[in-house]
Design an enzyme around this catalytic site. Structure first.
Site, PDB file in Angstrom:
ATOM      1  N   HIS A 135       0.840  -1.207   0.000  1.00 23.71           N
ATOM      2  CA  HIS A 135       0.000   0.000   0.000  1.00 23.71           C
ATOM      3  C   HIS A 135       0.878   1.261   0.000  1.00 23.71           C
ATOM      4  O   HIS A 135       0.863   2.057   0.945  1.00 23.71           O
ATOM      5  CB  HIS A 135      -0.865  -0.059   1.266  1.00 23.71           C
ATOM      6  CG  HIS A 135      -2.035   0.859   1.307  1.00 23.71           C
ATOM      7  ND1 HIS A 135      -1.947   2.201   1.054  1.00 23.71           N
ATOM      8  CD2 HIS A 135      -3.334   0.620   1.592  1.00 23.71           C
ATOM      9  CE1 HIS A 135      -3.149   2.739   1.189  1.00 23.71           C
ATOM     10  NE2 HIS A 135      -4.002   1.803   1.515  1.00 23.71           N
ATOM     11  N   GLU A 164      -0.654   1.188  -5.476  1.00 23.62           N
ATOM     12  CA  GLU A 164      -0.412  -0.020  -4.694  1.00 23.62           C
ATOM     13  C   GLU A 164      -0.355  -1.261  -5.587  1.00 23.62           C
ATOM     14  O   GLU A 164      -1.354  -1.620  -6.198  1.00 23.62           O
ATOM     15  CB  GLU A 164      -1.539  -0.190  -3.671  1.00 23.62           C
ATOM     16  CG  GLU A 164      -1.836   1.094  -2.908  1.00 23.62           C
ATOM     17  CD  GLU A 164      -3.161   1.042  -2.148  1.00 23.62           C
ATOM     18  OE1 GLU A 164      -3.599  -0.046  -1.745  1.00 23.62           O
ATOM     19  OE2 GLU A 164      -3.778   2.106  -1.962  1.00 23.62           O
TER      20      GLU A 164
HETATM   21  C1  BG6 Z   1      -6.951   2.038   0.045  1.00 29.20           C
HETATM   22  C2  BG6 Z   1      -8.355   1.606  -0.163  1.00 29.20           C
HETATM   23  O1  BG6 Z   1      -6.072   1.102  -0.465  1.00 29.20           O
HETATM   24  O2  BG6 Z   1      -6.706   2.193   1.439  1.00 29.20           O
HETATM   25  C3  BG6 Z   1      -9.295   2.652   0.440  1.00 29.20           C
HETATM   26  O3  BG6 Z   1      -8.611   1.443  -1.529  1.00 29.20           O
HETATM   27  C4  BG6 Z   1      -8.958   2.866   1.899  1.00 29.20           C
HETATM   28  O4  BG6 Z   1     -10.625   2.226   0.284  1.00 29.20           O
HETATM   29  C5  BG6 Z   1      -7.490   3.208   2.019  1.00 29.20           C
HETATM   30  O5  BG6 Z   1      -9.758   3.910   2.402  1.00 29.20           O
HETATM   31  C6  BG6 Z   1      -7.008   3.429   3.441  1.00 29.20           C
HETATM   32  O6  BG6 Z   1      -7.318   2.345   4.245  1.00 29.20           O
HETATM   33  P1  BG6 Z   1      -6.938   2.348   5.779  1.00 29.20           P
HETATM   34  O7  BG6 Z   1      -7.532   1.085   6.338  1.00 29.20           O
HETATM   35  O8  BG6 Z   1      -5.460   2.362   5.868  1.00 29.20           O
HETATM   36  O9  BG6 Z   1      -7.557   3.585   6.369  1.00 29.20           O
END
Ligand code: BG6
Length: 347
Positions: A200, A304
Site C-alpha cells: 500500500h 499499490e
Molecule cells: C486504500 C483503499 O487502499 O486504502 C481505500 O482502496 C482505503 O478504500 C485506504 O480507504 C485506506 O485504508 P486504511 O484502512 O489504511 O484507512
C-alpha cells in the site's frame, strides 16, 4: 621448502577442530544475541521505542523499516530527499497501522468478512528472519533485512491457516527500494488457503494536482467508490482533481508516477501482482481520518501493487512470491512536456 609447506598444511590441519569450535561458538552467539549493526544495516529504536532497521547504501540513499508491521516508513534518495509520504499524525502504537510509508495488506485487501480492513500483517510485530531460504533472484545489495511473520493464536482464530510470510526489504546500490514477499502454506492438515494482497505504497508528491500516472490508460478497474462496479479507464494518463479509489486490473508490470513540479518520476515495477490500486482520499475523507492531516491529501498518492481481483490460492507446501521495485528518477522534458515514455522505455 616442500617440507616447510607440508609442515604448514599439517599445522593448519591440526588447528581445524579448534577453528571449528570457535566458528560454532560464534554461530551460536549470533543466533542467540541481538542482531548487530553494520554500515549498511543499523538496528535502532524509533517512535515510542519501537524497533526499527535503517538501511543505508554507500551513495547516500537510505530506508527505514519498523518491525511493527514490517512497515517501510522512509525511503530517501542519495540527496537525502524523502520519497515516501508519512502523515504528521501517524500513530506508532498497536493496534493502529502506521499512516504512510508502505503498509503490507495481507491476508486481505479491503474490509470484507471477519478480518480487519487490509488484514493483520500491518499491525503485527514481525521478527528478524535469521536464516531465510536462499533467494533465487538475489540482488547485489548489502543493505537489506529479512523479516518473518507467523500467525499468533489470535490470528489463527480469525484466519484459521498456518503460514510463513518472509519479507526481504533491500536498497539497491542506485537507491532503488525492493520488497520481496514469500508466503508459504504450512498447513499440516492438507488445507489450501486463499488471500488477497497489496503493497500500500504512499508516494510523496509536491502537489497532487501536478501529478500524472502513466501505464493504467484504457484498463478495466473496480471503483471502490461505486460498490466495486467495473468500468474502463479512458485513454489519457490519470490526473487528479477529486477523491479516487480504484483497483486497476491486469495492469502492466511498470507504472510511472510523474511529479511535474518536482521534475521527478517514480517507476513502479512489480512481479506476481497483476492489479494496482490508486487512492487519494481528497479533502472530505482526509478530514474524517484522525491520523491524517486535513491538507495532507495534496502531498501524497497511493499506487499499490496488488493481487485483489483473483485471490491467490496456495496448497500446503506451496509458496507465492510477489515483488515490488521502486525507483525515483529525474523526469525528462521534451519541448516543455514531460515525456514519460522515455522514462519507461529507457529503464
Ligand atoms: C486504500 C483503499 O487502499 O486504502 C481505500 O482502496 C482505503 O478504500 C485506504 O480507504 C485506506 O485504508 P486504511 O484502512 O489504511 O484507512
Amino acid at each position: 621448502m616442500r617440507r616447510r609447506i607440508g609442515g604448514e598444511v599439517q599445522s593448519a590441519q591440526s588447528k581445524v577442530p579448534e577453528i571449528k569450535r570457535v566458528y560454532d561458538f560464534l554461530l551460536e552467539k549470533e543466533k542467540t544475541s541481538a542482531p548487530s549493526s553494520s554500515p549498511y544495516v543499523e538496528f535502532s529504536k524509533g517512535v515510542n521505542g519501537l524497533e526499527k532497521v535503517i538501511l543505508r547504501e554507500s551513495r547516500g540513499s537510505s530506508a527505514e523499516v519498523y518491525l511493527y508491521g514490517a512497515h517501510v516508513t522512509s525511503w530517501k534518495n542519495d540527496h537525502g530527499e524523502e520519497l515516501l509520504f508519512l502523515s504528521s499524525k501517524a500513530v506508532f502504537k498497536p493496534p493502529k497501522a502506521i499512516r504512510g510509508g508502505i503498509p503490507i495488506c495481507f491476508p486481505q485487501f479491503g474490509g470484507l468478512g471477519t478480518l480487519d480492513q487490509h488484514g493483520f500483517a500491518r499491525n503485527r510485530f514481525w521478527t528478524i528472519d535469521d536464516d531465510p531460504p536462499p533467494f533465487p533472484t538475489n540482488t547485489l545489495s548489502k543493505a537489506f533485512v529479512d523479516l518473518i511473520l507467523k500467525p499468533s493464536e489470535e490470528d489463527s482464530k480469525n484466519w484459521p491457516h498456518s503460514f510463513e510470510y518472509r519479507l526481504r526489504i533491500a536498497l539497491g546500490p542506485g537507491g532503488d527500494l525492493m520488497l520481496t514477499s514469500r508466503i508459504r502454506n504450512t498447513n499440516s492438515e492438507g488445507k489450501p488457503f486463499s488471500f488477497t494482497f497489496a503493497y500500500h505504497t504512499y508516494f510523496s508528491v509536491s502537489d497532487i494536482s501536478e501529478v500524472r500516472v502513466e501505464g493504467l490508460e484504457t484498463l478495466d478497474y473496480l471503483d471502490n467508490l461505486q460498490n466495486r462496479d467495473r468500468f474502463t479507464e479512458q485513454g489519457d494518463a490519470l490526473t487528479f482533481e477529486s477523491e479516487v479509489d480504484k483497483i486497476y486490473l491486469s495492469t502492466p508490470t511498470k507504472i510511472a508516477i510523474i511529479d511535474h513540479e518536482k521534475k521527478r518520476t517514480f517507476v513502479v515495477r512489480k512481479d506476481g501482482l497483476p492489479d494496482a490500486v490508486v487512492w487519494n482520499p481528497w479533502d472530505k475523507k482526509a478530514k474524517a481520518m484522525a491520523d491524517f492531516g486535513d491538507d495532507e491529501y495534496k502531498y501524497m498518492l497511493c499506487v499499490e501493487a496488488a493481487a485483489i481481483e483473483k485471490p491467490i490460492t496456495l496448497k500446503p507446501g506451496e509458496e507465492w512470491k510477489g515483488r515490488l521495485e521502486l525507483s525515483a528518477v529525474p523526469s525528462s522534458y521534451c519541448s516543455g512536456q514531460l515525456d514519460p515514455q522515455r522514462v519507461l522505455q529507457g529503464s
